[in-house]
Design an enzyme around this catalytic site. Structure first.
Site, short mmCIF file in Angstrom:
data_model
loop_
_atom_site.label_atom_id
_atom_site.label_comp_id
_atom_site.label_asym_id
_atom_site.label_seq_id
_atom_site.Cartn_x
_atom_site.Cartn_y
_atom_site.Cartn_z
N GLY A 14 0.94 -1.08 0.00
CA GLY A 14 0.52 -0.07 -0.12
C GLY A 14 0.67 1.40 0.15
O GLY A 14 2.03 1.05 -0.10
N GLY A 16 0.85 5.53 0.88
CA GLY A 16 -0.01 7.57 1.29
C GLY A 16 0.67 8.60 0.88
O GLY A 16 2.62 7.91 0.57
N GLY A 17 0.39 9.28 1.91
CA GLY A 17 1.23 10.20 1.93
C GLY A 17 1.97 10.49 2.07
O GLY A 17 3.47 11.06 2.53
N MET A 18 2.20 9.84 3.40
CA MET A 18 3.75 9.96 4.06
C MET A 18 4.85 7.88 4.04
O MET A 18 5.60 7.92 4.52
CB MET A 18 2.38 8.78 5.65
CG MET A 18 2.35 10.45 6.71
SD MET A 18 3.53 11.96 6.75
CE MET A 18 4.23 10.80 7.57
N VAL A 21 4.62 1.45 1.15
CA VAL A 21 4.58 -0.20 2.30
C VAL A 21 4.61 -1.50 0.73
O VAL A 21 4.44 -1.45 0.48
CB VAL A 21 3.70 0.08 3.26
CG1 VAL A 21 3.84 -1.36 4.04
CG2 VAL A 21 3.65 1.11 4.36
N LYS A 36 8.15 0.05 5.50
CA LYS A 36 7.94 1.13 5.16
C LYS A 36 9.21 2.35 4.28
O LYS A 36 9.67 2.37 5.33
CB LYS A 36 7.27 1.84 6.49
CG LYS A 36 6.47 3.40 5.76
CD LYS A 36 5.01 3.78 6.64
CE LYS A 36 4.15 4.83 6.14
NZ LYS A 36 3.52 5.37 7.13
N ASP A 129 -3.66 9.14 14.29
CA ASP A 129 -4.11 8.88 13.61
C ASP A 129 -4.66 6.95 13.96
O ASP A 129 -4.58 6.99 12.71
CB ASP A 129 -2.92 8.28 12.27
CG ASP A 129 -4.52 8.26 10.73
OD1 ASP A 129 -5.16 8.87 10.44
OD2 ASP A 129 -2.86 8.40 9.72
#
Length: 215
Positions: A14, A16-18, A21, A36, A129
């Protein structure tokens, strides 16, 4: 990555912005891990700072209801964090696939998540989060909290939010009002708020306020 770490990427899990992974093979330990890494070409100082905070924060945690970190480092300018690979499904995907959860089951899922969250708080951290997508249900029925990317050491005088002129960190559907106004001031109560909203999602199949704009 460095030869002594001996990680071989198997698949992307997966992104995302951070970060991104990956599922990887640790050839030295002969096991599977989740790795990650910061997105390639990302030079934003706040993103780099947040990722470093994640590595420091998650390294302090060791609890059955939290995904455990195995090691972290930097290779050729790329920061990475290796964690236990957990077979399972997020509460978000669980509800999306099967519909809302029965109340007794939802209570047990959130109870387990709250134990992990208590461990986070006991180590002076705020997750910031908490949401169904960051609560993973493994194949043994154990809930594990994911992604400490927005964690902040409570007594740390530095503020990533204020230092980088970013007033909101987190996911809008599950943000406590005070975190939406200024995440620098969010404490453990904001995590409890987000956990309550996640409970609502499990029971109903949708976020409490899923309509309208982010504002």
């Amino acid at each position: 990555m460095h030869e002594e770490i001996a990680l071989r990427v198997l698949a992307e899990l997966g992104h995302g912005g951070m970060g991104i992974v990956y599922k990887a093979q640790n050839n030295l330990l002969d096991n599977i891990v989740a790795v990650k890494v910061l997105p390639p070409g990302s030079h934003k100082e706040s993103t780099l700072a947040r990722f470093k905070e994640e590595m420091k924060a998650i390294g302090k945690l060791d609890h059955n209801n939290i995904v455990r970190a195995t090691h972290a480092g930097e290779e050729e300018g790329i920061l990475y964090l290796a964690m236990d690979f957990v077979e399972g499904v997020s509460l978000k995907d669980l509800v999306s696939a099967n519909g809302r959860v029965e109340p007794d089951v939802a209570c047990e899922l959130i109870r387990q998540a709250s134990l992990g969250l208590e461990h986070v708080r006991d180590h002076g951290l705020v997750h910031r989060d908490i949401k169904p997508a960051n609560c993973l249900l493994d194949t043994n029925g154990i809930v594990k909290l994911l992604d400490m990317g927005l964690a902040r050491i409570i007594d740390d005088t530095a503020s990533l939010t204020i230092d980088n002129n970013e007033n909101v960190l987190g996911t809008a559907d599950y943000l406590a009002p005070e975190q939406a106004l200024n995440s620098h001031k969010a404490d453990a109560r904001a995590d409890i708020y987000a956990l309550g909203y996640s409970f609502y999602f499990c029971l109903t199949g949708h976020a409490p306020f899923s309509e309208g704009s982010v504002a």
